[in-house]
Write a protein that holds these residues in place. Structure first.
Motif, PDB file in Angstrom:
ATOM      1  N   GLY A 162       0.810  -1.216   0.000  1.00  0.00           N
ATOM      2  CA  GLY A 162       0.000   0.000   0.000  1.00  0.00           C
ATOM      3  C   GLY A 162       0.840   1.261   0.000  1.00  0.00           C
ATOM      4  N   LEU A 163       0.430   2.244   0.784  1.00  0.00           N
ATOM      5  CA  LEU A 163       1.109   3.541   0.826  1.00  0.00           C
ATOM      6  C   LEU A 163       2.476   3.421   1.492  1.00  0.00           C
ATOM      7  CD1 LEU A 163       0.659   6.761   0.518  1.00  0.00           C
ATOM      8  CD2 LEU A 163       0.193   6.650   2.969  1.00  0.00           C
ATOM      9  N   CYS A 164       3.486   3.982   0.860  1.00  0.00           N
ATOM     10  CA  CYS A 164       4.792   4.150   1.491  1.00  0.00           C
ATOM     11  C   CYS A 164       4.801   5.556   2.093  1.00  0.00           C
ATOM     12  CB  CYS A 164       5.917   3.989   0.473  1.00  0.00           C
ATOM     13  SG  CYS A 164       7.561   4.371   1.124  1.00  0.00           S
ATOM     14  N   GLN A 165       4.892   5.651   3.424  1.00  0.00           N
ATOM     15  CA  GLN A 165       4.774   6.956   4.072  1.00  0.00           C
ATOM     16  C   GLN A 165       5.895   7.913   3.662  1.00  0.00           C
ATOM     17  OE1 GLN A 165       4.356   5.083   8.064  1.00  0.00           O
ATOM     18  NE2 GLN A 165       2.646   6.483   8.322  1.00  0.00           N
ATOM     19  N   LEU A 166       7.127   7.432   3.641  1.00  0.00           N
ATOM     20  CA  LEU A 166       8.230   8.307   3.255  1.00  0.00           C
ATOM     21  C   LEU A 166       8.175   8.633   1.761  1.00  0.00           C
ATOM     22  CD1 LEU A 166      11.199   6.891   5.370  1.00  0.00           C
ATOM     23  CD2 LEU A 166       9.861   8.949   5.753  1.00  0.00           C
ATOM     24  N   GLY A 167       7.709   7.682   0.969  1.00  0.00           N
ATOM     25  CA  GLY A 167       7.518   7.965  -0.449  1.00  0.00           C
ATOM     26  C   GLY A 167       6.453   9.021  -0.671  1.00  0.00           C
ATOM     27  N   ALA A 168       5.372   8.971   0.108  1.00  0.00           N
ATOM     28  CA  ALA A 168       4.314   9.970   0.004  1.00  0.00           C
ATOM     29  C   ALA A 168       4.836  11.350   0.366  1.00  0.00           C
ATOM     30  CB  ALA A 168       3.152   9.592   0.919  1.00  0.00           C
ATOM     31  N   ILE A 169       5.703  11.410   1.379  1.00  0.00           N
ATOM     32  CA  ILE A 169       6.319  12.682   1.755  1.00  0.00           C
ATOM     33  C   ILE A 169       7.127  13.239   0.593  1.00  0.00           C
ATOM     34  CG2 ILE A 169       8.115  13.707   3.217  1.00  0.00           C
ATOM     35  CD1 ILE A 169       7.124  11.861   5.468  1.00  0.00           C
ATOM     36  N   THR A 170       7.909  12.381  -0.041  1.00  0.00           N
ATOM     37  CA  THR A 170       8.743  12.818  -1.165  1.00  0.00           C
ATOM     38  C   THR A 170       7.901  13.331  -2.321  1.00  0.00           C
ATOM     39  OG1 THR A 170      10.457  11.229  -0.566  1.00  0.00           O
ATOM     40  CG2 THR A 170      10.509  12.081  -2.804  1.00  0.00           C
ATOM     41  N   ILE A 171       6.836  12.608  -2.662  1.00  0.00           N
ATOM     42  CA  ILE A 171       5.962  13.032  -3.764  1.00  0.00           C
ATOM     43  C   ILE A 171       5.330  14.381  -3.443  1.00  0.00           C
ATOM     44  CG2 ILE A 171       3.888  12.462  -5.075  1.00  0.00           C
ATOM     45  CD1 ILE A 171       4.608   9.498  -4.686  1.00  0.00           C
ATOM     46  N   ALA A 172       4.866  14.551  -2.195  1.00  0.00           N
ATOM     47  CA  ALA A 172       4.269  15.831  -1.782  1.00  0.00           C
ATOM     48  C   ALA A 172       5.290  16.956  -1.846  1.00  0.00           C
ATOM     49  CB  ALA A 172       3.692  15.708  -0.376  1.00  0.00           C
ATOM     50  N   GLU A 173       6.518  16.681  -1.473  1.00  0.00           N
ATOM     51  CA  GLU A 173       7.561  17.701  -1.519  1.00  0.00           C
ATOM     52  C   GLU A 173       7.854  18.151  -2.947  1.00  0.00           C
ATOM     53  OE1 GLU A 173      10.187  16.640   2.478  1.00  0.00           O
ATOM     54  OE2 GLU A 173      10.725  15.737   0.563  1.00  0.00           O
ATOM     55  N   HIS A 174       7.490  17.333  -3.932  1.00  0.00           N
ATOM     56  CA  HIS A 174       7.659  17.702  -5.337  1.00  0.00           C
ATOM     57  C   HIS A 174       6.406  18.348  -5.917  1.00  0.00           C
ATOM     58  CE1 HIS A 174      11.359  15.422  -5.041  1.00  0.00           C
ATOM     59  NE2 HIS A 174      11.680  15.825  -6.260  1.00  0.00           N
ATOM     60  N   GLY A 175       5.481  18.729  -5.043  1.00  0.00           N
ATOM     61  CA  GLY A 175       4.354  19.535  -5.475  1.00  0.00           C
ATOM     62  C   GLY A 175       3.110  18.789  -5.871  1.00  0.00           C
ATOM     63  N   TYR A 176       3.053  17.470  -5.659  1.00  0.00           N
ATOM     64  CA  TYR A 176       1.867  16.715  -6.053  1.00  0.00           C
ATOM     65  C   TYR A 176       0.829  16.712  -4.937  1.00  0.00           C
ATOM     66  CZ  TYR A 176       4.555  14.954 -10.007  1.00  0.00           C
ATOM     67  OH  TYR A 176       5.296  14.860 -11.156  1.00  0.00           O
ATOM     68  N   PRO A 177      -0.462  16.792  -5.269  1.00  0.00           N
ATOM     69  CA  PRO A 177      -1.520  16.791  -4.252  1.00  0.00           C
ATOM     70  C   PRO A 177      -1.808  15.389  -3.733  1.00  0.00           C
ATOM     71  CG  PRO A 177      -2.497  16.940  -6.431  1.00  0.00           C
ATOM     72  CD  PRO A 177      -1.001  17.009  -6.636  1.00  0.00           C
ATOM     73  N   ALA A 178      -2.643  15.336  -2.699  1.00  0.00           N
ATOM     74  CA  ALA A 178      -2.955  14.068  -2.041  1.00  0.00           C
ATOM     75  C   ALA A 178      -3.554  13.052  -3.006  1.00  0.00           C
ATOM     76  CB  ALA A 178      -3.927  14.316  -0.889  1.00  0.00           C
ATOM     77  N   ARG A 179      -4.418  13.483  -3.905  1.00  0.00           N
ATOM     78  CA  ARG A 179      -5.084  12.530  -4.801  1.00  0.00           C
ATOM     79  C   ARG A 179      -4.112  11.890  -5.783  1.00  0.00           C
ATOM     80  NH1 ARG A 179     -11.313  13.016  -5.551  1.00  0.00           N
ATOM     81  NH2 ARG A 179     -11.881  13.846  -3.507  1.00  0.00           N
ATOM     82  N   ILE A 180      -3.065  12.610  -6.157  1.00  0.00           N
ATOM     83  CA  ILE A 180      -2.044  12.011  -7.007  1.00  0.00           C
ATOM     84  C   ILE A 180      -1.254  10.984  -6.207  1.00  0.00           C
ATOM     85  CG2 ILE A 180       0.078  12.475  -8.303  1.00  0.00           C
ATOM     86  CD1 ILE A 180      -2.432  13.323  -9.759  1.00  0.00           C
ATOM     87  N   ILE A 181      -0.945  11.294  -4.963  1.00  0.00           N
ATOM     88  CA  ILE A 181      -0.250  10.339  -4.094  1.00  0.00           C
ATOM     89  C   ILE A 181      -1.071   9.068  -3.944  1.00  0.00           C
ATOM     90  CG2 ILE A 181       0.609   9.939  -1.751  1.00  0.00           C
ATOM     91  CD1 ILE A 181       1.094  12.997  -1.579  1.00  0.00           C
ATOM     92  N   LEU A 182      -2.352   9.224  -3.681  1.00  0.00           N
ATOM     93  CA  LEU A 182      -3.226   8.061  -3.522  1.00  0.00           C
ATOM     94  C   LEU A 182      -3.341   7.265  -4.812  1.00  0.00           C
ATOM     95  CD1 LEU A 182      -6.026   9.787  -1.426  1.00  0.00           C
ATOM     96  CD2 LEU A 182      -4.403   8.071  -0.593  1.00  0.00           C
ATOM     97  N   GLY A 183      -3.429   7.963  -5.929  1.00  0.00           N
ATOM     98  CA  GLY A 183      -3.518   7.287  -7.211  1.00  0.00           C
ATOM     99  C   GLY A 183      -2.264   6.508  -7.549  1.00  0.00           C
ATOM    100  N   HIS A 184      -1.113   7.006  -7.100  1.00  0.00           N
ATOM    101  CA  HIS A 184       0.146   6.313  -7.365  1.00  0.00           C
ATOM    102  C   HIS A 184       0.233   5.000  -6.596  1.00  0.00           C
ATOM    103  CE1 HIS A 184       4.307   5.821  -8.533  1.00  0.00           C
ATOM    104  NE2 HIS A 184       4.640   5.654  -7.263  1.00  0.00           N
ATOM    105  N   TYR A 185      -0.133   5.031  -5.330  1.00  0.00           N
ATOM    106  CA  TYR A 185       0.016   3.837  -4.490  1.00  0.00           C
ATOM    107  C   TYR A 185      -1.188   2.905  -4.510  1.00  0.00           C
ATOM    108  CZ  TYR A 185       4.282   5.877  -2.649  1.00  0.00           C
ATOM    109  OH  TYR A 185       5.546   6.402  -2.531  1.00  0.00           O
ATOM    110  N   PHE A 186      -2.342   3.423  -4.951  1.00  0.00           N
ATOM    111  CA  PHE A 186      -3.552   2.599  -5.012  1.00  0.00           C
ATOM    112  C   PHE A 186      -4.196   2.728  -6.393  1.00  0.00           C
ATOM    113  CE2 PHE A 186      -2.908   3.781  -0.589  1.00  0.00           C
ATOM    114  CZ  PHE A 186      -3.008   2.552   0.061  1.00  0.00           C
ATOM    115  N   PRO A 187      -3.547   2.195  -7.422  1.00  0.00           N
ATOM    116  CA  PRO A 187      -4.100   2.289  -8.782  1.00  0.00           C
ATOM    117  C   PRO A 187      -5.474   1.630  -8.875  1.00  0.00           C
ATOM    118  CG  PRO A 187      -1.820   1.495  -8.803  1.00  0.00           C
ATOM    119  CD  PRO A 187      -2.274   1.461  -7.382  1.00  0.00           C
ATOM    120  N   GLU A 188      -6.275   2.138  -9.811  1.00  0.00           N
ATOM    121  CA  GLU A 188      -7.592   1.587 -10.133  1.00  0.00           C
ATOM    122  C   GLU A 188      -8.609   1.765  -9.006  1.00  0.00           C
ATOM    123  OE1 GLU A 188      -7.554  -2.303 -11.868  1.00  0.00           O
ATOM    124  OE2 GLU A 188      -5.687  -1.941 -12.968  1.00  0.00           O
ATOM    125  N   THR A 189      -8.359   2.709  -8.114  1.00  0.00           N
ATOM    126  CA  THR A 189      -9.331   3.013  -7.072  1.00  0.00           C
ATOM    127  C   THR A 189      -9.964   4.369  -7.349  1.00  0.00           C
ATOM    128  OG1 THR A 189      -7.707   4.112  -5.638  1.00  0.00           O
ATOM    129  CG2 THR A 189      -7.998   1.745  -5.347  1.00  0.00           C
TER     130      THR A 189
END
Length: 305
Positions: free
Chosen positions: A232-259
């Motif tokens: 599922g979600l990698c917490q440190l990976g989510a932090i990194t993605i957010a630090e590059h300017g991506y919103p929460a829904r992009i983070i969720l879409g990356h770690y939980f495809p097809e949801t």
């Protein structure tokens, strides 16, 4: 319209890791508690502390949710907002707090998140946390979840203006759905560069998440030593993605495809009745790995297993 509703409250066993044989109960500031124990009903208020040595029920006036402090003599003390039931479990006591679901989400996000976590990553964590609370079943007999890493860490409720409380508020009711079912969304601290599918995890028996969503193995921007189950979600990976300017829904879409992210109705009155303008349902899809895999992370997060 989606015919799914979230119960307003959730029952969580607390302080069980301390193997308590006695609790100490104290009302929150300005709060009156009604305590039913050993066939008696007592009123507890002010700075008075009451020992609980057997089964008991505790609530505010007229059974309302109330703030209280619970702990073990000479040991850990924590604040809660809810209704308390103390049960006997062998020679130990078991404390079950019925709390507002959104208060539980905020408390877990605060306990599980790393200091300085970008707000978009906290929002993603809030949706994942709520999805787990709504989608994971039969973790325990007699209550829903515990406050340890077996389920999700939960400590004191955060301040209303904290990042965790705001993340819960702006995502209120939002969960991850797969084929119309809530995903019991899992997360870990560091996947080591690649998350695992459910098949790759090797989980079997009672420990496996509810069947349905297979989870997917996706590339993560984080590198280094893996910490946690990696599903599922990698917490440190989510932090990194957010630090590059991506919103929460992009983070969720990356770690939980097809949801999809759906905002579900929460049944009944709740302790935190503030309404927020949350966006409606939207399809989320995976983020192309080339956009994020070159990043690196530099802070820690705690894992939930």
């Amino acid at each position: 319209m989606l015919a799914l509703t979230l119960a307003a409250t959730v029952h969580i066993s607390v302080l069980g890791s301390l193997h308590p044989v006695q609790f100490e109960l104290q009302p929150g500031k300005g709060v009156t508690l009604i305590v039913e124990t050993q066939g008696r009903t007592e009123v507890l208020e002010g700075e008075r502390t009451m020992p609980l040595i057997g089964p008991a029920r505790v609530a505010g006036r007229k059974g309302a949710i109330a703030r209280f402090r619970l702990g073990v003599p000479g040991g850990m003390q924590r604040d809660y907002i809810g209704r308390l039931e103390v049960r006997r479990a062998g020679i130990e006591l078991q404390a079950i707090v019925e709390m507002d679901r959104e208060t539980a989400v905020a408390s877990i996000v605060d306990a599980e998140g790393a200091p300085g976590m970008p707000f978009e990553a906290r929002k993603a964590q809030a949706v994942v946390t709520r999805s787990y609370l709504a989608g994971a079943h039969k973790r325990h007999e007699g209550f829903d979840f515990c406050d340890t890493e077996h389920c999700q860490l939960l400590k004191d409720p955060p301040a209303p203006n904290s990042a965790a409380s705001r993340a819960a508020a702006v995502t209120r009711g939002q969960v991850l759905l797969y084929k119309g079912e809530v995903v019991p969304a899992m997360y870990s601290a560091n996947c080591g560069g690649h998350t695992k599918s459910l098949a790759q995890s090797g989980w079997t028996g009672a420990g496996i998440p509810q069947p349905g969503y297979p989870y997917f193995s996706v590339v993560c921007p984080l590198r280094g030593h893996a910490s946690g189950h990696g599903v599922g979600l990698c917490q440190l990976g989510a932090i990194t993605i957010a630090e590059h300017g991506y919103p929460a829904r992009i983070i969720l879409g990356h770690y939980f495809p097809e949801t999809t992210v759906e905002t579900l109705h929460i049944a009944g009155p709740t302790a935190s009745a503030a309404k927020t303008g949350t966006p409606g349902p939207s399809k989320i899809t995976g983020v192309p790995a080339r956009k994020v895999i070159s990043a690196s992370a530099g802070m820690g997060a705690r894992a939930a297993q």
